[in-house]
Scaffold this motif. Structure first.
Motif, PDB file in Angstrom:
ATOM      1  N   PHE A   1      90.109   5.295  67.801  1.00  0.00           N
ATOM      2  CA  PHE A   1      90.248   6.420  66.891  1.00  0.00           C
ATOM      3  C   PHE A   1      89.088   7.162  66.503  1.00  0.00           C
ATOM      4  N   GLY A   2      88.102   7.115  67.105  1.00  0.00           N
ATOM      5  CA  GLY A   2      86.846   7.977  67.010  1.00  0.00           C
ATOM      6  C   GLY A   2      87.291   9.641  66.674  1.00  0.00           C
ATOM      7  N   GLN A   3      86.461  10.238  66.159  1.00  0.00           N
ATOM      8  CA  GLN A   3      86.650  11.534  65.622  1.00  0.00           C
ATOM      9  C   GLN A   3      86.183  12.527  66.896  1.00  0.00           C
ATOM     10  N   LEU A   4      86.560  13.671  66.683  1.00  0.00           N
ATOM     11  CA  LEU A   4      86.354  14.811  67.636  1.00  0.00           C
ATOM     12  C   LEU A   4      85.017  15.447  67.055  1.00  0.00           C
ATOM     13  N   GLY A   5      84.052  16.182  67.806  1.00  0.00           N
ATOM     14  CA  GLY A   5      83.030  16.597  66.881  1.00  0.00           C
ATOM     15  C   GLY A   5      82.275  17.417  68.154  1.00  0.00           C
ATOM     16  N   PHE A   6      81.097  18.034  67.616  1.00  0.00           N
ATOM     17  CA  PHE A   6      80.177  18.698  68.772  1.00  0.00           C
ATOM     18  C   PHE A   6      78.799  18.388  68.164  1.00  0.00           C
ATOM     19  N   CYS A   7      77.973  18.667  69.185  1.00  0.00           N
ATOM     20  CA  CYS A   7      76.506  18.356  69.195  1.00  0.00           C
ATOM     21  C   CYS A   7      75.893  19.016  67.916  1.00  0.00           C
ATOM     22  N   GLY A   8      75.360  18.008  67.261  1.00  0.00           N
ATOM     23  CA  GLY A   8      74.805  18.446  65.827  1.00  0.00           C
ATOM     24  C   GLY A   8      73.169  19.011  66.084  1.00  0.00           C
ATOM     25  N   GLY A   9      72.700  18.796  67.205  1.00  0.00           N
ATOM     26  CA  GLY A   9      71.468  19.223  67.469  1.00  0.00           C
ATOM     27  C   GLY A   9      71.634  20.843  68.476  1.00  0.00           C
ATOM     28  N   ASN A  10      70.332  20.899  69.411  1.00  0.00           N
ATOM     29  CA  ASN A  10      70.559  21.574  70.369  1.00  0.00           C
ATOM     30  C   ASN A  10      71.090  21.286  71.675  1.00  0.00           C
ATOM     31  N   SER A  11      71.761  22.177  72.381  1.00  0.00           N
ATOM     32  CA  SER A  11      72.441  21.679  73.782  1.00  0.00           C
ATOM     33  C   SER A  11      71.503  22.415  74.866  1.00  0.00           C
ATOM     34  N   GLY A  12      71.614  21.728  76.221  1.00  0.00           N
ATOM     35  CA  GLY A  12      71.024  22.249  77.421  1.00  0.00           C
ATOM     36  C   GLY A  12      72.149  23.317  77.875  1.00  0.00           C
ATOM     37  N   ASP A  13      71.547  23.883  78.948  1.00  0.00           N
ATOM     38  CA  ASP A  13      72.650  24.562  79.684  1.00  0.00           C
ATOM     39  C   ASP A  13      73.688  23.886  80.335  1.00  0.00           C
ATOM     40  N   PRO A  14      74.800  24.496  80.588  1.00  0.00           N
ATOM     41  CA  PRO A  14      76.044  23.776  80.926  1.00  0.00           C
ATOM     42  C   PRO A  14      75.704  23.175  82.316  1.00  0.00           C
ATOM     43  N   ILE A  15      76.195  21.864  82.401  1.00  0.00           N
ATOM     44  CA  ILE A  15      75.962  21.120  83.893  1.00  0.00           C
ATOM     45  C   ILE A  15      77.226  20.928  84.574  1.00  0.00           C
ATOM     46  N   PHE A  16      78.456  21.183  83.860  1.00  0.00           N
ATOM     47  CA  PHE A  16      79.648  21.212  84.350  1.00  0.00           C
ATOM     48  C   PHE A  16      80.677  22.127  83.530  1.00  0.00           C
ATOM     49  N   THR A  17      81.244  23.045  84.368  1.00  0.00           N
ATOM     50  CA  THR A  17      82.253  24.176  83.868  1.00  0.00           C
ATOM     51  C   THR A  17      83.260  24.279  84.768  1.00  0.00           C
ATOM     52  N   GLU A  18      84.635  24.202  83.892  1.00  0.00           N
ATOM     53  CA  GLU A  18      85.751  24.463  84.733  1.00  0.00           C
ATOM     54  C   GLU A  18      86.545  25.580  83.757  1.00  0.00           C
TER      55      GLU A  18
END
Length: 626
Positions: free
Chosen positions: A24-41
Motif C-alpha cells: 500500500f505504498g504511495q505513488l510519487g516522483f523523484c524529488g531530486g534530479n534525474s538522469g537521461d531515460p534508460i528505458f522508454t516504451e
C-alpha cells in the motif's frame, strides 16, 4: 484449530506489517534530479494496428478489431464503442500509438516487462501516462466503472517487491485527460534488472477501459543546483560587451546520495553534451566565453558510476547566453494616408527580437514599446529600434519610417433654394477630382429640380475623399385662389403659403394681401414671390358697393350708387326687396337709386342687388335708412 508459538506470531506480524507497507505504498516522483531515460516504451507510430506485444508481456488477447473485455490493441486512435476518440500522449510524434486495454472481467495482472542494464545500489524513477477512455455521456451507468491500476517493481527473481502504488479510482471525464503516475525504487547490491508489473485492481464490465503510453525509467538522485559566485542560475550578456567567464558550483541536497562524484559537461544547444576534461570537482571556472554555452554536472554516488549514464544523474543547467547584437529593423515601407486616417507603420525583425519606437534617430522619447507595429494619425518621421528579448541588446542604429498625411478636399455643405418647375445647378466646388453624387452622376456639376438632400463624394488626386451635403428646398410659385371686394377694400387670397407680395396697377408692392380705401374701378392685381419664383397679373374690377344709404336730402349718401363699373363695359344691376320683388333694373347707364319705387318712398329695410359685369355676377345686400 492451529496454535502458534509466540515467536511464530511475532514473525507473522512483522512480515505482515512489512508486506502491508509495501503493498500500500504511495505513488510519487523523484524529488531530486534525474538522469537521461534508460528505458522508454512509446508503443510506436503508424495508422495500422499493432504489432502485438512480445510473448510474456501480457496475458490479454491481442486484437486488430474492437477490443472486448480481456482484449488489448496497439492503436493510434481510440475510436471504439462510446469511448473518447483521442490521440496518444507522446509529444511530437505523428500517428503515435498507445496500449489500449479493455479490462478483463477478473481483476489481475495485465502487463509485465523486464528492464535491464540498471546499476546496483542506485535509485530509479518509473513513470507512465494513463487515461480513462470511457465518456461519462456514454452507455455506461454513472459514467462507467473507474480505472484503478497498481504499479509494482520486483527484483529480477520476482520474489522481492521493491516498490508499489495504486492510482486509486480514476473516474471518466467530460474530455479525455492523460495523467502521469510514478514510483521511486532502489536497486540492491548485485541487482541490475527489475520487473515492472501493472495490475488491474477492478473487474471489467461497462467501463474500466484505459490507455497507457510513455513508460519511462530514469535514474534518481539528489536535487543538484548550479549557481555561480554571484548566486545566479544563468547569465545573459550582449555580444558587444565581450567574452565573459564565471565560476560555477554544483550543490547536492543529500536527499538520495551520501557521497558525490562529479563530471562537468558543456553544450552549445542544451541537447548534445560533452564532458569537460579534468572538470571533476564541485566547482568549475569556465574559460572566456563569447558564444552561448550551457553547463551542467553529472553526479553519481560512486566515482565508478560517473561515466555510466544508467547510474548517474544530471544537475540543473546553467546557461551562459551571449546574445548577438540585433541588426536594425527592416522597414516595411513608408505610409502615405489621408488626413484623419490612422497610419500603421511596421517593420520586420527576426524571432526573439522586439521593437521600440522613438521620435528621434538618437535619444528622444519612447513612444511605442515592444511592437513591430506603430499606429499614428500624426505626420512625421518615426524610428524603430531592435532589442533582443534575451539580454535586451540594442541595435546599433534605428530604422526611419515616415508617415505622410494628405489633406482631404475642403468642402462646405450648402442649403439652397430653387423655384418650382426650374432647374438648379449643384456643384462639388473642387476641380481636377473624381466625383460620385448620390444620384449616381460623376460630373463636377449636376442639375436638380426635386427638393431633398443631395451628397457628393469628392476624391482628389491623392486618393483622399470627403463628402459634401446639399439640402435643396423648393420655392413654390403663388397660386391665386380669389380676389374679392369688401367695401373699398380689395382682399386677395392664395391657394398656397409663401413669401408673397402684392401690387395694384404695377405700383408699389406690399406684403399685405389687403388693399384698403381703394376707389372702384378696373385694376391689374399682381402677386409675386419675393425671390422672383413666379408672378401673377390678374385683371380685376373693383366694385365699391355702399353698405347703406340715407335718402334724406342732406347731400350725404342720398343715393345708392355702386362705384367702379367702367363706362365702356356692359353691365346690369337689379335691386330686390326682401320678398324678391324686382324694384328696378338698370343696364349700361350711370345708375343711382333714391329709395323710390313707382313714385313712393320705400320703407327702411335691407335690399338685395345683383350686378353682372362681363359675365361676372356680384350679389349682396345693403340697408336703406330713413
Amino acid at each position: 484449530m492451529k496454535t502458534y508459538t509466540t515467536f511464530s506470531l511475532l514473525l507473522f506480524l512483522f512480515f505482515s506489517l512489512i508486506s502491508t507497507q509495501i503493498l500500500f505504498g504511495q505513488l510519487g516522483f523523484c524529488g531530486g534530479n534525474s538522469g537521461d531515460p534508460i528505458f522508454t516504451e512509446t508503443f510506436g507510430t503508424g495508422t495500422d494496428r499493432g504489432p502485438a506485444l512480445p510473448t510474456g508481456i501480457t496475458s490479454y488477447f491481442y486484437t486488430t478489431g474492437v477490443p472486448a473485455d480481456g482484449d488489448y490493441t496497439i492503436s493510434s486512435n481510440t475510436n471504439f464503442y462510446d469511448w473518447h476518440n483521442t490521440t496518444d500522449h507522446t509529444p511530437g510524434d505523428t500517428n503515435g500509438k498507445s496500449f489500449i486495454v479493455n479490462a478483463h472481467f477478473t481483476a489481475g495482472e495485465f502487463y509485465r516487462r523486464t528492464v535491464s542494464g540498471l546499476c546496483e545500489n542506485t535509485s530509479y524513477e518509473f513513470s507512465s501516462w494513463l487515461i480513462n477512455l470511457q465518456s461519462p455521456n456514454g452507455f455506461c451507468e454513472n459514467g462507467g466503472l473507474p480505472i484503478n491500476v497498481r504499479f509494482q517493481i520486483w527484483d529480477s527473481t520476482d520474489t522481492t517487491l521493491l516498490a508499489s502504488g495504486d492510482t486509486g479510482n480514476v473516474m471518466s471525464q467530460a474530455t479525455p485527460v492523460w495523467e502521469q503516475y510514478g514510483l521511486v525504487f532502489r536497486t540492491v547490491p548485485g541487482q541490475t534488472s527489475v520487473i515492472l508489473k501493472m495490475i488491474n485492481n477492478g473487474n471489467g464490465g461497462c467501463g474500466n477501459d484505459l490507455g497507457i503510453d510513455d513508460i519511462v525509467f530514469k535514474s534518481c538522485g539528489d536535487f543538484i543546483s548550479v549557481r555561480n559566485d554571484t548566486n545566479e542560475s544563468s547569465i545573459t550578456s550582449c555580444e558587444d560587451l565581450g567574452a565573459i567567464s564565471t565560476t560555477l558550483t554544483a550543490t547536492p541536497d543529500f536527499s538520495i546520495f551520501n557521497t558525490h562524484a562529479y563530471q562537468w559537461q558543456e553544450s552549445n544547444d542544451a541537447i548534445n553534451w560533452t564532458d569537460i576534461v579534468g572538470a571533476t570537482n564541485p566547482t568549475y571556472t569556465t574559460p572566456l566565453i563569447n558564444t552561448t554555452t550551457y553547463f551542467r554536472a553529472k553526479v553519481s554516488e560512486d566515482a565508478i558510476n560517473i561515466s555510466n549514464n544508467l547510474c548517474n544523474v544530471v544537475s540543473e543547467t546553467f546557461s551562459l547566453h551571449i546574445i548577438p547584437i540585433p541588426i536594425a529593423p527592416v522597414s516595411n515601407g513608408d505610409i502615405s494616408n489621408c488626413q484623419g486616417e490612422a497610419s500603421g507603420l511596421s517593420v520586420s525583425v527576426p524571432d526573439g527580437v522586439s521593437v521600440n519606437w522613438y521620435d528621434a534617430p538618437i535619444g528622444g522619447n519612447l513612444i511605442q514599446p515592444n511592437s513591430t507595429f506603430f499606429q499614428t494619425e500624426t505626420a512625421g518621421n518615426y524610428y524603430a529600434e531592435a532589442i533582443s528579448e534575451l539580454g535586451a541588446c540594442i541595435s546599433p542604429t534605428r530604422t526611419l519610417v515616415t508617415a505622410i498625411f494628405h489633406p482631404l478636399p475642403v468642402l462646405n455643405n450648402e442649403s439652397l433654394t430653387f423655384c418650382e418647375d426650374e432647374n438648379i445647378n449643384l456643384s462639388a466646388d473642387i476641380t481636377n477630382a473624381n466625383y460620385l453624387w448620390s444620384t449616381g452622376e460623376t460630373t463636377l456639376n449636376i442639375s436638380a429640380n426635386t427638393p431633398g438632400t443631395y451628397s457628393v463624394v469628392v476624391t482628389n488626386t491623392n486618393g483622399c475623399s470627403n463628402e459634401k451635403t446639399i439640402t435643396l428646398e423648393q420655392i413654390d410659385r403663388p397660386i391665386l385662389k380669389s380676389i374679392r371686394s369688401d367695401g373699398p377694400s380689395i382682399i386677395i387670397q392664395t391657394e398656397n403659403i409663401g413669401d408673397f407680395e402684392y401690387a395694384l396697377n404695377f405700383g408699389a408692392y406690399q406684403t399685405s394681401p389687403i388693399f384698403d380705401a381703394v376707389l372702384g374701378g378696373s385694376y391689374i392685381i399682381t402677386i409675386r414671390e419675393r425671390n422672383f419664383c413666379g408672378e401673377i397679373n390678374e385683371p380685376y374690377i373693383h366694385l365699391v358697393i355702399p353698405k347703406f344709404f340715407t335718402p334724406n336730402g342732406d347731400g350725404f349718401y342720398d343715393t345708392f350708387r355702386p362705384e367702379g363699373i367702367p363706362n365702356n363695359i356692359p353691365y346690369s344691376l337689379s335691386i330686390y326687396d326682401r320678398y324678391g320683388t324686382l324694384i328696378l333694373n338698370s343696364r349700361d347707364s350711370l345708375f343711382g337709386w333714391d329709395g323710390f319705387f313707382n313714385g313712393r318712398k320705400l320703407p327702411a329695410s335691407d335690399y338685395w342687388y345683383t350686378i353682372i359685369v362681363e359675365n361676372n355676377m356680384y350679389k349682396g345686400h345693403f340697408s336703406l335708412k330713413r
